[in-house]
Design a protein around this motif. Structure first.
Motif, PDB file in Angstrom:
ATOM      1  N   ALA A 281       0.787  -1.108  -0.041  1.00 43.86           N
ATOM      2  CA  ALA A 281       0.043  -0.078  -0.055  1.00 43.86           C
ATOM      3  C   ALA A 281       0.908   1.344  -0.022  1.00 43.86           C
ATOM      4  CB  ALA A 281      -0.661  -0.076   1.194  1.00 43.86           C
ATOM      5  N   ILE A 282       1.988   1.347   0.575  1.00 40.03           N
ATOM      6  CA  ILE A 282       2.983   2.293   0.736  1.00 40.03           C
ATOM      7  C   ILE A 282       3.502   2.603  -0.685  1.00 40.03           C
ATOM      8  CG2 ILE A 282       5.174   3.198   1.474  1.00 40.03           C
ATOM      9  CD1 ILE A 282       2.672   3.312   3.496  1.00 40.03           C
ATOM     10  N   ALA A 283       3.851   1.489  -1.384  1.00 37.13           N
ATOM     11  CA  ALA A 283       4.316   1.659  -2.756  1.00 37.13           C
ATOM     12  C   ALA A 283       3.312   2.371  -3.619  1.00 37.13           C
ATOM     13  CB  ALA A 283       4.796   0.374  -3.160  1.00 37.13           C
ATOM     14  N   ALA A 284       2.092   1.860  -3.553  1.00 36.09           N
ATOM     15  CA  ALA A 284       0.893   2.233  -4.115  1.00 36.09           C
ATOM     16  C   ALA A 284       0.573   3.725  -4.070  1.00 36.09           C
ATOM     17  CB  ALA A 284      -0.314   1.391  -3.836  1.00 36.09           C
ATOM     18  N   GLN A 285       0.562   4.054  -2.686  1.00 34.05           N
ATOM     19  CA  GLN A 285       0.399   5.534  -2.353  1.00 34.05           C
ATOM     20  C   GLN A 285       1.401   6.445  -3.185  1.00 34.05           C
ATOM     21  OE1 GLN A 285       0.526   6.473   1.702  1.00 34.05           O
ATOM     22  NE2 GLN A 285      -0.621   4.476   2.308  1.00 34.05           N
ATOM     23  N   SER A 286       2.644   5.958  -2.979  1.00 36.30           N
ATOM     24  CA  SER A 286       3.518   6.916  -3.808  1.00 36.30           C
ATOM     25  C   SER A 286       3.599   6.842  -5.341  1.00 36.30           C
ATOM     26  CB  SER A 286       4.926   6.380  -3.379  1.00 36.30           C
ATOM     27  OG  SER A 286       6.013   7.099  -3.974  1.00 36.30           O
ATOM     28  N   LEU A 363      -5.463  -1.736  -1.835  1.00 31.50           N
ATOM     29  CA  LEU A 363      -6.368  -0.873  -2.263  1.00 31.50           C
ATOM     30  C   LEU A 363      -6.614   0.320  -1.470  1.00 31.50           C
ATOM     31  CD1 LEU A 363      -9.073  -3.301  -4.357  1.00 31.50           C
ATOM     32  CD2 LEU A 363      -7.057  -1.947  -5.073  1.00 31.50           C
ATOM     33  N   ASP A 364      -6.612   0.163  -0.126  1.00 31.83           N
ATOM     34  CA  ASP A 364      -6.502   1.528   0.750  1.00 31.83           C
ATOM     35  C   ASP A 364      -5.414   2.101   0.390  1.00 31.83           C
ATOM     36  OD1 ASP A 364      -8.713   0.477   2.185  1.00 31.83           O
ATOM     37  OD2 ASP A 364      -7.716  -0.109   4.012  1.00 31.83           O
ATOM     38  N   GLY A 365      -4.147   1.646  -0.017  1.00 27.64           N
ATOM     39  CA  GLY A 365      -3.074   2.513  -0.340  1.00 27.64           C
ATOM     40  C   GLY A 365      -3.210   3.299  -1.605  1.00 27.64           C
ATOM     41  N   VAL A 366      -3.737   2.417  -2.549  1.00 28.09           N
ATOM     42  CA  VAL A 366      -4.147   3.175  -3.619  1.00 28.09           C
ATOM     43  C   VAL A 366      -5.188   4.296  -3.781  1.00 28.09           C
ATOM     44  CG1 VAL A 366      -5.581   2.710  -5.971  1.00 28.09           C
ATOM     45  CG2 VAL A 366      -4.006   0.862  -5.219  1.00 28.09           C
ATOM     46  N   LEU A 367      -6.357   3.985  -2.944  1.00 30.46           N
ATOM     47  CA  LEU A 367      -7.408   5.203  -2.616  1.00 30.46           C
ATOM     48  C   LEU A 367      -6.720   6.386  -1.636  1.00 30.46           C
ATOM     49  CD1 LEU A 367     -10.280   2.874  -2.123  1.00 30.46           C
ATOM     50  CD2 LEU A 367      -9.558   4.305  -4.315  1.00 30.46           C
ATOM     51  N   ILE A 368      -5.676   5.930  -0.969  1.00 30.31           N
ATOM     52  CA  ILE A 368      -5.060   7.146  -0.130  1.00 30.31           C
ATOM     53  C   ILE A 368      -4.273   7.905  -1.048  1.00 30.31           C
ATOM     54  CG2 ILE A 368      -3.500   7.566   1.806  1.00 30.31           C
ATOM     55  CD1 ILE A 368      -5.014   5.316   3.255  1.00 30.31           C
ATOM     56  N   GLY A 369      -3.369   6.967  -1.623  1.00 33.85           N
ATOM     57  CA  GLY A 369      -2.840   7.840  -2.842  1.00 33.85           C
ATOM     58  C   GLY A 369      -3.300   9.024  -3.567  1.00 33.85           C
ATOM     59  N   ALA A 370      -4.219   8.482  -3.947  1.00 36.20           N
ATOM     60  CA  ALA A 370      -5.287   9.207  -4.752  1.00 36.20           C
ATOM     61  C   ALA A 370      -6.070  10.412  -3.906  1.00 36.20           C
ATOM     62  CB  ALA A 370      -6.267   8.387  -5.309  1.00 36.20           C
ATOM     63  N   GLY A 371      -6.053  10.402  -2.565  1.00 36.32           N
ATOM     64  CA  GLY A 371      -6.657  11.524  -1.832  1.00 36.32           C
ATOM     65  C   GLY A 371      -8.025  11.158  -1.851  1.00 36.32           C
ATOM     66  N   ASP A 372      -8.473   9.948  -1.834  1.00 37.13           N
ATOM     67  CA  ASP A 372      -9.960   9.671  -1.899  1.00 37.13           C
ATOM     68  C   ASP A 372     -10.302   9.235  -0.433  1.00 37.13           C
ATOM     69  OD1 ASP A 372     -12.340   9.074  -2.943  1.00 37.13           O
ATOM     70  OD2 ASP A 372     -12.041   6.885  -3.670  1.00 37.13           O
ATOM     71  N   ARG A 428     -13.797   6.238 -10.369  1.00 43.74           N
ATOM     72  CA  ARG A 428     -13.917   7.635  -9.780  1.00 43.74           C
ATOM     73  C   ARG A 428     -12.963   8.276  -8.866  1.00 43.74           C
ATOM     74  NH1 ARG A 428     -19.181   5.419  -9.688  1.00 43.74           N
ATOM     75  NH2 ARG A 428     -19.114   5.149  -7.491  1.00 43.74           N
ATOM     76  N   TRP A 429     -12.049   7.419  -8.448  1.00 43.07           N
ATOM     77  CA  TRP A 429     -11.067   7.877  -7.297  1.00 43.07           C
ATOM     78  C   TRP A 429      -9.973   8.466  -8.218  1.00 43.07           C
ATOM     79  CZ3 TRP A 429      -6.468   5.363  -8.809  1.00 43.07           C
ATOM     80  CH2 TRP A 429      -6.570   4.324  -9.258  1.00 43.07           C
ATOM     81  N   ALA A 430      -9.729   8.228  -9.539  1.00 42.73           N
ATOM     82  CA  ALA A 430      -8.362   8.751 -10.258  1.00 42.73           C
ATOM     83  C   ALA A 430      -8.677  10.201 -10.733  1.00 42.73           C
ATOM     84  CB  ALA A 430      -8.206   7.619 -11.443  1.00 42.73           C
ATOM     85  N   VAL A 431      -8.500  11.090  -9.888  1.00 43.09           N
ATOM     86  CA  VAL A 431      -8.698  12.590 -10.062  1.00 43.09           C
ATOM     87  C   VAL A 431      -7.052  13.120 -10.352  1.00 43.09           C
ATOM     88  CG1 VAL A 431      -9.595  14.982  -9.351  1.00 43.09           C
ATOM     89  CG2 VAL A 431     -10.571  12.931  -8.717  1.00 43.09           C
TER      90      VAL A 431
END
Length: 437
Positions: A281-286, A363-372, A428-431
């Protein structure tokens, strides 16, 4: 364009995830060592550590925006080549960490006793928890500074230095813990002192790293307010987590000291493996934050599914490993036969949930990285209200013990799994943009 054409190499993901894994695993690994050290004092000190540790963990879990929110904002700036501004996000997060940390230290000293007794009831377990907590709380400002430091460094895709800093602090304390607890005769309080040493050592290194970046170090209220906007959603999300885990600790403590001690052993293993899985998730956030900052929406979406596959595979491997270790591993933490007899009621839930956790955390990491963060806030609260909390309260009412508590955790994870998969599929998260407010 195919998804394959948008893939980031596994090596690039692992270059961020493996050092992040070391950072994430270091603290719970230290707690596992501490649990083993204190476990040899008996069931009451171990149960006290269980309750005190859950209460102290509210500091880091409630304020995850200092790391995760800072990563998301810094990564977007880094994605468009604005490194100094990305580091400046870390400066402001560190100011927030110091101010909030001092406030929490003061409040914690006032409420430690009443809260511990409210959760465990009057008695030896609550008294042991308070004796540990009053000392461990002095590490609070340093815990938060370390979180902020991890956040901005991950945002600029530097996960190696945080690993060195955290390993230094926790390694120092892991060596001190058995000496202070057993050799010096400080008992449970020695464990708390070692904990504070770890936090001070790590935070000092993160502060030094900010100074050498040569960015302005003065507080900027406007930027701190922007961070608090994202922080609000992550704090509310964390409140849902903590309502669940505090209720779980209370249910275990009210069952028996042995059940509370058994819950501590399995819960700390759960926390440890959760953070191991969270390395992806950390890698995904970045990477996702950087891609969206650079307006590369398709790459961000492809990354989301890529880390999902990695998370599921990693979780499945961990499930197999800990199924094999079901008998010998708990004996490393306690020799108490009554505690060992309670552990299987939670153990097999812990094992089966690992592949689900791998997907959810990725997926939490993905959505946090996207600011969702607003979506994650709502999903976590609903999953707690509909899944975890009702089953914990029923477990307390009807005496279901640890099996009831861990059934609640299973329901919580399954509901979150359904929600994050649906959200990721929607796109919808990919802003895109340099900073998502």
């Amino acid at each position: 364009m195919t998804v394959q054409a948008e893939r980031v190499s596994a090596r690039s993901v692992l270059a961020l995830a493996v050092p992040a894994l070391g950072v994430l695993a270091a603290e719970p690994l230290y707690v596992l060592v501490d649990t083993a050290v204190v476990g040899h004092l008996g069931a009451i000190p171990l149960a006290g550590l269980a309750l005190g540790g859950v209460l102290l963990s509210q500091v880091s879990t409630q304020l995850t925006f200092l790391s995760y929110g800072t990563t998301a904002r810094a990564a977007r700036l880094h994605g468009v080549g604005r490194r100094s501004e990305a580091v400046a996000e870390g400066v402001q997060a560190t100011w927030l960490a110091l101010v909030v940390g001092v406030l929490l230290l003061g409040v914690g000293q006032l409420v430690a006793g009443p809260v511990a007794r409210a959760l465990a009831g009057p008695g030896e377990v609550a008294d042991a928890a308070v004796s540990w907590l009053r000392v461990a709380l002095f590490g609070t400002p340093f815990i938060l500074v370390t979180m902020a430091g991890n956040g901005w460094m991950r945002g600029v895709q530097d996960t190696v230095r945080p690993l060195r800093y955290v390993l230094f602090g926790n390694g120092l304390s892991a060596g001190l813990a058995p000496v202070l607890v057993h050799v010096s005769g400080w008992g449970l309080v020695g464990s708390a002192v070692a904990n504070v040493v770890a936090q001070v050592a790590s935070a000092g290194l993160f502060l030094r790293a900010l100074v050498v970046e040569r960015v302005p170090l003065r507080p900027v209220p406007a930027r701190m307010r922007a961070q608090l906007g994202l922080g609000r959603d992550l704090v509310l999300r964390s409140l849902a987590f903590q309502a669940c885990f505090l209720s779980a600790a209370s249910a275990a403590a009210r069952t028996s000291a042995e059940a509370a001690a058994a819950h501590q052993v399995v819960l700390q293993l759960w926390v440890f493996l959760s953070l191991v899985l969270d390395s992806l998730a950390i890698a995904a956030q970045s990477l996702v934050g950087s891609a969206l900052g650079a307006a590369d929406r398709r790459r961000a979406r492809a990354l989301a599914w890529q880390v999902t596959r990695y998370g599921f595979g990693f979780g499945a491997l961990l499930a197999v490993l800990f199924a094999v270790l079901a008998d010998p591993l708990p004996r490393l933490f306690t020799p108490d036969a009554a505690v060992l007899a309670e552990i299987p009621a939670a153990w097999w839930f812990f094992v089966v949930l690992q592949p689900i956790a791998g997907v959810v955390f990725a997926l939490d990491g993905v959505l946090i990285g996207a600011g969702d963060a607003a979506f994650l806030r709502n999903t976590t609260i609903l999953s707690a209200v509909l899944g975890f909390l009702p089953l914990i309260w029923l477990a307390m009412a009807f005496g279901w013990g640890l099996a009831g508590v861990w059934t609640g955790l299973a329901a919580f994870m399954v509901l979150r799994l359904v929600a994050v998969l649906a959200r990721t599929r929607s796109g919808r998260w990919a802003v895109t943009g340099a900073v998502r407010s």
